[in-house]
Design a protein around this motif. Structure first.
Motif, PDB file in Angstrom:
ATOM      1  N   ARG A   1      -3.428  -2.852   3.081  1.00 55.51           N
ATOM      2  CA  ARG A   1      -3.206  -2.032   1.874  1.00 55.51           C
ATOM      3  C   ARG A   1      -4.119  -0.816   1.893  1.00 55.51           C
ATOM      4  NH1 ARG A   1      -2.739  -7.125  -0.486  1.00 55.51           N
ATOM      5  NH2 ARG A   1      -4.940  -7.134  -1.105  1.00 55.51           N
ATOM      6  N   SER A   2      -5.373  -1.051   2.193  1.00 52.29           N
ATOM      7  CA  SER A   2      -6.343   0.037   2.240  1.00 52.29           C
ATOM      8  C   SER A   2      -6.041   1.015   3.371  1.00 52.29           C
ATOM      9  CB  SER A   2      -7.747  -0.553   2.411  1.00 52.29           C
ATOM     10  OG  SER A   2      -8.719   0.454   2.566  1.00 52.29           O
TER      11      SER A   2
ATOM     12  N   MET B   1      -3.337   2.145   4.379  1.00 48.06           N
ATOM     13  CA  MET B   1      -2.307   3.136   4.050  1.00 48.06           C
ATOM     14  C   MET B   1      -2.911   4.455   3.572  1.00 48.06           C
ATOM     15  SD  MET B   1       0.626   2.177   4.948  1.00 48.06           S
ATOM     16  CE  MET B   1       1.484   3.548   4.177  1.00 48.06           C
ATOM     17  N   ASP B   2      -4.167   4.420   3.155  1.00 43.54           N
ATOM     18  CA  ASP B   2      -4.851   5.672   2.784  1.00 43.54           C
ATOM     19  C   ASP B   2      -5.045   6.574   3.997  1.00 43.54           C
ATOM     20  OD1 ASP B   2      -5.037   4.788   0.184  1.00 43.54           O
ATOM     21  OD2 ASP B   2      -7.097   4.056   0.391  1.00 43.54           O
ATOM     22  N   LEU B   3      -5.002   5.968   5.206  1.00 42.49           N
ATOM     23  CA  LEU B   3      -5.218   6.724   6.439  1.00 42.49           C
ATOM     24  C   LEU B   3      -3.907   7.166   7.089  1.00 42.49           C
ATOM     25  CD1 LEU B   3      -7.874   4.322   8.029  1.00 42.49           C
ATOM     26  CD2 LEU B   3      -8.322   6.390   6.691  1.00 42.49           C
TER      27      LEU B   3
ATOM     28  N   GLY C   1       0.789  -1.226   0.000  1.00 43.95           N
ATOM     29  CA  GLY C   1       0.000   0.000   0.000  1.00 43.95           C
ATOM     30  C   GLY C   1       0.819   1.273   0.000  1.00 43.95           C
TER      31      GLY C   1
ATOM     32  N   ARG D   1      -9.399   0.798   9.608  1.00 44.64           N
ATOM     33  CA  ARG D   1      -9.888  -0.440   9.027  1.00 44.64           C
ATOM     34  C   ARG D   1      -9.946  -1.495  10.134  1.00 44.64           C
ATOM     35  NH1 ARG D   1     -10.368   3.237   5.803  1.00 44.64           N
ATOM     36  NH2 ARG D   1      -9.497   3.253   3.694  1.00 44.64           N
TER      37      ARG D   1
END
Length: 277
Positions: free
Chosen positions: A201-202, A204-206, A49, A171
């Motif tokens: 992976r998702s 990492m947007d945070l 990510g 998450r």
């Protein structure tokens, strides 16, 4: 991006009863590989990510449970005791862009798989400013003072619900569903690894350092399962005995709050006697 994984074991894949996570037992040896699998899945997902560095802090019991020889070679790991910030050691460097609470669980007195706060049974309740406080709740207050967001939480379904109270945007991945304190409906490691990897992976947007929370006065209350343990805890300067089995103390911020709680828990554990507690 530098990401820290705080890895506890009670909320790991397949872990449902004390022998699964008590160092030295046959079941513990078996479950160490599943615990390591969860961590590796998170490491892989975080790096995929966009993380540039991932390091792991062992946060369970002796803090020597993960199999270093099987750890994803792209990561590093803090293993062993004793550490300034215990479960979230490393966050005080001030350059951590996100933290994962992996293998976490509900707090003392709550309804969840292996629910407890620091000590399995001697501490029966913890409240921070009047709110029930799990290890995740307490640790989230600490990392906020260093500007580090909680980006991912894994554990049983009740631990994920608990995480909504302290990291609503993070998450969440439930690796098992609560049946009782010592039973759960478990997903196999292949499934949990895939779910953790995708969530990491998702997550990492945070990631990304945020404005550190200003230290503020806070009050921690602790309930023990017997009178002599509260008496032992009250030896700590500033800790006041408020009832037969309860103590409280005020701290100027989360950093001092968690350090005092660690000292208090250590004294309580040393005051217990075999069988009688």
């Amino acid at each position: 991006m530098k990401i820290l994984i705080s890895a506890d074991m009670e909320g790991a894949t397949g872990v449902t009863w004390p022998a699964d996570c008590e160092p030295g037992t046959e079941q513990w040896q078996r479950c160490r590989s599943m615990f390591t699998s969860d961590v590796n899945a998170a490491i892989g997902g975080l790096l995929d990510g966009g993380a540039g560095e991932v390091f792991v802090n062992e946060a369970h019991a002796t803090m020597r449970n993960l199999l270093l020889e099987d750890l994803d070679e792209r990561a590093t790991m803090i293993t062993g005791r004793h550490k300034e910030l215990s479960m979230v050691e490393g966050v005080q460097s001030g350059d951590v862009d996100g933290i994962v609470f992996l293998g976490y669980h509900c707090g003392a007195g709550e309804d969840g798989v292996l629910a407890h706060t620091y000590l399995p049974n001697a501490i029966t309740g913890v409240w921070l400013d009047g709110a029930p406080a799990s290890e995740g709740y307490l640790n989230a207050a600490v990392v906020a003072e260093f500007g580090t967001p909680v980006v991912l939480v894994t554990g049983d379904d009740r631990a994920c619900e608990d995480a909504e109270t302290y990291a609503p945007d993070a998450r969440k991945v439930a690796v098992k569903d609560h049946v009782s304190r010592y039973a759960a409906r478990c997903r196999p490691p292949a499934r949990t690894a895939a779910a953790i990897g995708a969530a990491a992976r998702s997550a990492m947007d945070l990631a990304g350092s945020v404005e550190p929370a200003a230290p503020r006065p806070m009050v921690l209350e602790v309930e023990t399962d017997s009178a002599h343990l509260a008496q032992a805890a009250a030896i700590v300067p500033g800790v006041e005995r408020t009832g037969v089995r309860t103590v409280r103390y005020a701290a100027p911020g989360a950093y001092e709050m968690i350090r005092c709680f660690k000292a208090l828990a250590t004294l309580i554990s040393q005051a217990m006697e075999e069988r009688y507690g």
